[in-house]
Design an enzyme around this catalytic site. Structure first.
Site, PDB file in Angstrom:
ATOM      1  N   SER A 236      56.076  15.527  18.568  1.00  0.00           N
ATOM      2  CA  SER A 236      56.154  16.571  19.244  1.00  0.00           C
ATOM      3  C   SER A 236      54.144  16.777  18.914  1.00  0.00           C
ATOM      4  O   SER A 236      53.713  15.915  18.753  1.00  0.00           O
ATOM      5  CB  SER A 236      56.558  17.905  18.624  1.00  0.00           C
ATOM      6  N   ASN A 237      53.577  18.361  18.780  1.00  0.00           N
ATOM      7  CA  ASN A 237      52.578  18.373  18.427  1.00  0.00           C
ATOM      8  C   ASN A 237      51.944  19.978  17.711  1.00  0.00           C
ATOM      9  O   ASN A 237      53.374  20.090  17.655  1.00  0.00           O
ATOM     10  CB  ASN A 237      51.791  18.113  19.614  1.00  0.00           C
ATOM     11  N   ARG A 238      50.937  20.183  17.506  1.00  0.00           N
ATOM     12  CA  ARG A 238      50.840  21.206  15.919  1.00  0.00           C
ATOM     13  C   ARG A 238      50.986  23.086  16.648  1.00  0.00           C
ATOM     14  O   ARG A 238      50.341  23.457  16.178  1.00  0.00           O
ATOM     15  CB  ARG A 238      49.532  21.550  15.532  1.00  0.00           C
ATOM     16  N   ALA A 307      51.194  22.839  24.992  1.00  0.00           N
ATOM     17  CA  ALA A 307      50.711  21.723  25.202  1.00  0.00           C
ATOM     18  C   ALA A 307      51.930  20.561  25.589  1.00  0.00           C
ATOM     19  O   ALA A 307      53.061  20.359  24.788  1.00  0.00           O
ATOM     20  CB  ALA A 307      50.393  21.796  23.569  1.00  0.00           C
TER      21      ALA A 307
END
Ligand code: CTP
Length: 435
Positions: A236-238, A307
């Protein structure tokens, strides 16, 4: 009837000329030319109505102020007359003013704001009483009446108040803002705290500003996507989702019908927003196409603030991957579809308006340059360029808006304000008839 001051006023409006000359910003404000009657009743939260008044003036609104007798125990009339340069009204039957003040004020208002509204005023409004100037104005106003309750949580929860509120909101003119959960004057925490001035002003803008977004369907994506490796691990991402949620909130407040498709986030759904939760990029893509309809006929604008992960594991293991003493592990990934580019390619005309976000980690110049390329490649109308350090997980953002006519550098702004700028841009497209 003239809207010139009519004699009566608690503090002589000697600064009238100075105070009512609008600044350039006020002339341009979203409430420019709108008249609002602010009625203040007796609560310790009355100080917030002074702040709301200032913010409304900055948006260009013209204010008249009415104070109930008990309001003056908390905030003096001199404060309000000093800020508006106008008399402050108290009495329904004042010989200096004449007998029609309630009718006159109600008739020349585009909106009546009652902030704070006490339990007692709410009870009297629910009864349809007109026993003081505030209640009488509320009763004869034909415009929207915005009621902002403030009281101790035990009063707010009392069955009598519940019943009064139910009766009040059945009146098509009446809108309620708050109360919110928080600390009240006694220090106790509960539902009863007056909504914040910024929230009140945003709501008024949505009520009175141009109707460009009314009835339009705006689809917003938000948050990260999560690409599962096995039942307990994922890529995943932030992204926190705050930007997309702020956009959805602001679009809904301005009258749009909003669908928010979000990856996994811990955020509260904004008021009156239809939320669809998804996990992976693939799930986001199918929820989005279902919402838009294959012909794209079901949306007026799409804002891709999510995102979206560019890659997902080729295989999602059904059970937890074992370590098996190996020192390295190679994950094979495959590309996800670029959803925004896919919609950009499918769009034949100008609808839906397409807004993308370009998240970069390079210098400002490089960020804008990459965002320009992404705008062209994905065939979108507006690309919001921002740098990861300036945005991820934060409440502010520093962005540049890139359209076919150039780049507009915005300074550091709260995400809610940046949302307003983006939504203003979309609203202008609707107003110009170019979408
Ligand atoms: N986007 C999308 N689908 C993807 C990846 C991105 O719809 N699979 C959208 C994002 O929601 C965003 C825009 O494309 O509005 C740009 O995303 P960004 O991550 O900045 O760019 P990428 O195109 O993924 O390019 P790169 O990661 O190489 O910078």
């Amino acid at each position: 009837m003239s809207d010139a001051p009519r004699g009566h006023g608690s503090a002589a409006p000697r600064r009238e000329k100075l105070a009512i000359l609008p600044s350039a910003r006020e002339r341009r404000g979203r409430l420019s030319g709108r008249s609002i009657t602010l009625c203040v009743t007796g609560s310790i939260a009355a100080y917030k109505s002074v702040l709301a008044l200032r913010l409304l003036q900055r948006e260009g609104a013209r204010l008249e102020v009415v104070l109930s007798p008990s309001a003056e125990r908390f905030v003096g009339a001199a404060t309000f007359s000093g800020l508006t340069g106008r008399p402050v009204y108290h009495e329904m039957f004042d010989p200096d003013v004449g007998g029609e003040l309630h009718i006159d004020l109600a008739a020349r208002s585009d909106l009546v704001l009652i902030a704070p509204a006490t339990a007692d005023l709410i009870a009297r409004m629910a009864e349809g009483r007109a026993d003081d100037l505030v209640a009488a104005i509320a009763l004869c106003a034909k415009c929207p009446v915005l009621v902002v309750p403030a009281m101790h949580p035990s009063m707010w929860e009392h069955p009598a108040t519940r019943r009064n509120i139910e009766r009040l909101v059945r009146d098509a003119r009446v809108r309620l803002i708050g109360p919110v959960v928080g600390a009240v004057a006694s220090g106790e925490v509960g539902e009863g705290r007056m909504a914040e001035p910024e929230q009140i002003v945003t709501r008024i803008v949505s009520e009175l500003a141009s109707g460009a977004l009314k009835g339009r369907h705006i689809v917003v994506t938000a948050g990260p996507t999560a690409e599962d490796i096995d039942p307990v691990r994922f890529l995943s991402n932030r992204s926190s989702g705050k930007m997309g949620f702020a956009l959805a909130e602001r679009a809904a407040l301005r009258g749009a019908r909003v669908t928010l498709i979000t990856g996994p986030v811990s955020l509260t759904t904004p008021y009156e927003v239809h939320r669809i939760d998804v996990r992976s990029a693939t799930a986001m893509r199918s929820a989005l196409w279902q919402t838009l309809h294959p012909t794209l006929s079901n949306a007026d604008a799409l804002i891709m603030a999510a995102a979206v992960a560019d890659y997902r594991p080729v295989e999602t293991h059904a059970s937890k991957l074992k370590r098996n003493n190996s020192q390295t592990l190679t994950l094979e990934l495959k590309a996800n579809v670029d959803i925004l580019a896919e919609v950009g390619r499918a769009r034949a005309g100008r609808r839906p308006v397409l807004v993308g976000f370009a998240l970069e980690t390079d210098s400002d110049e490089q960020t804008v340059a990459s965002a320009r390329v992404k705008r062209e490649e994905k065939r979108v109308d507006l690309m919001v360029a921002n740098r990861a350090d300036d945005v991820l997980g934060r409440d502010d953002n520093r962005a540049t808006l890139i359209s076919s006519i150039g780049a507009e550098v915005l300074g550091e702004l709260p995400k809610l304000e940046l949302s307003d700028r983006i939504i203003d841009w979309i609203a202008r497209r609707f107003e110009e008839g170019s979408a």
